[in-house]
Design a protein around this motif. Sequence first.
Motif, short mmCIF file in Angstrom:
data_model
loop_
_atom_site.label_atom_id
_atom_site.label_comp_id
_atom_site.label_asym_id
_atom_site.label_seq_id
_atom_site.Cartn_x
_atom_site.Cartn_y
_atom_site.Cartn_z
N VAL A 37 4.55 1.35 -2.19
CA VAL A 37 6.01 1.48 -2.10
C VAL A 37 6.64 0.10 -1.92
CG1 VAL A 37 7.89 2.37 -0.68
CG2 VAL A 37 5.98 3.86 -1.28
N ASP A 38 6.07 -0.71 -1.04
CA ASP A 38 6.59 -2.07 -0.82
C ASP A 38 6.51 -2.91 -2.09
OD1 ASP A 38 7.12 -1.42 1.81
OD2 ASP A 38 5.30 -2.36 2.60
N MET A 39 5.40 -2.80 -2.83
CA MET A 39 5.24 -3.57 -4.07
C MET A 39 6.28 -3.15 -5.11
SD MET A 39 1.16 -3.64 -4.68
CE MET A 39 0.03 -3.86 -3.33
N VAL A 40 6.49 -1.83 -5.24
CA VAL A 40 7.47 -1.32 -6.21
C VAL A 40 8.87 -1.79 -5.83
CG1 VAL A 40 8.56 0.77 -7.12
CG2 VAL A 40 6.08 0.64 -6.93
N ALA A 41 9.20 -1.71 -4.54
CA ALA A 41 10.52 -2.14 -4.08
C ALA A 41 10.74 -3.62 -4.37
CB ALA A 41 10.67 -1.85 -2.58
N GLU A 42 9.72 -4.41 -4.13
CA GLU A 42 9.83 -5.85 -4.34
C GLU A 42 10.00 -6.20 -5.82
OE1 GLU A 42 6.78 -9.53 -3.94
OE2 GLU A 42 6.99 -8.28 -2.15
N LYS A 43 9.23 -5.54 -6.69
CA LYS A 43 9.27 -5.88 -8.11
C LYS A 43 10.48 -5.31 -8.84
CE LYS A 43 4.56 -6.99 -8.90
NZ LYS A 43 4.09 -7.95 -9.85
N GLY A 45 13.51 -4.18 -7.24
CA GLY A 45 14.79 -4.38 -6.59
C GLY A 45 15.36 -3.09 -6.01
N LEU A 46 14.59 -2.01 -6.07
CA LEU A 46 15.02 -0.75 -5.47
C LEU A 46 14.86 -0.83 -3.95
CD1 LEU A 46 13.21 1.76 -7.86
CD2 LEU A 46 15.63 1.20 -7.86
N THR A 47 15.53 0.08 -3.26
CA THR A 47 15.33 0.15 -1.81
C THR A 47 13.96 0.77 -1.55
OG1 THR A 47 16.27 2.36 -1.59
CG2 THR A 47 17.81 0.48 -1.43
N LYS A 48 13.48 0.64 -0.33
CA LYS A 48 12.18 1.22 0.00
C LYS A 48 12.23 2.74 -0.10
CE LYS A 48 10.12 -2.44 2.70
NZ LYS A 48 9.42 -2.81 3.91
N LYS A 49 13.36 3.33 0.25
CA LYS A 49 13.48 4.78 0.16
C LYS A 49 13.43 5.24 -1.29
CE LYS A 49 16.21 8.69 1.71
NZ LYS A 49 17.32 9.16 2.51
#
Length: 119
Positions: A37-43, A45-49
């Motif tokens: 989830v953290d990797m997807v959010a970082e790449k 630009g989405l929020t962690k939720k």
Amino acid sequence: MTKKSTKAAAKTASKAAPAKTAKAAGESNKVAKTQLVDMVAEKTGLTKKQSEEAVSTMLDAIVAAVKEGKSVGLPGLGTLSVRATAARTGVRPGTSEKIQIPAGKKLAFKAATTLKGSL
């Protein structure tokens, strides 16, 4: 130095400096869902939720497809599929008694050739 003194020195040196493992350093060989989830959010630009919802939805879709007996192709990663296993005769380890193992299904993963080549 004599052989005895070099052996004793090697023993004390090995006790003084224990070998470091990946777990001892605080690292693991497993990537958890929260890390994904953290990797997807970082790449993205989405929020962690939002990232957690996207990852969960993707995993749920994969599980649902596999439960239906479908193959799931993940480009660059590989293919998940369900394979049937035949009924067979096995041996119970403790008693050496022959037992009948029923037919079943197992989950198989075949890595993509691009992934294999990059390892």
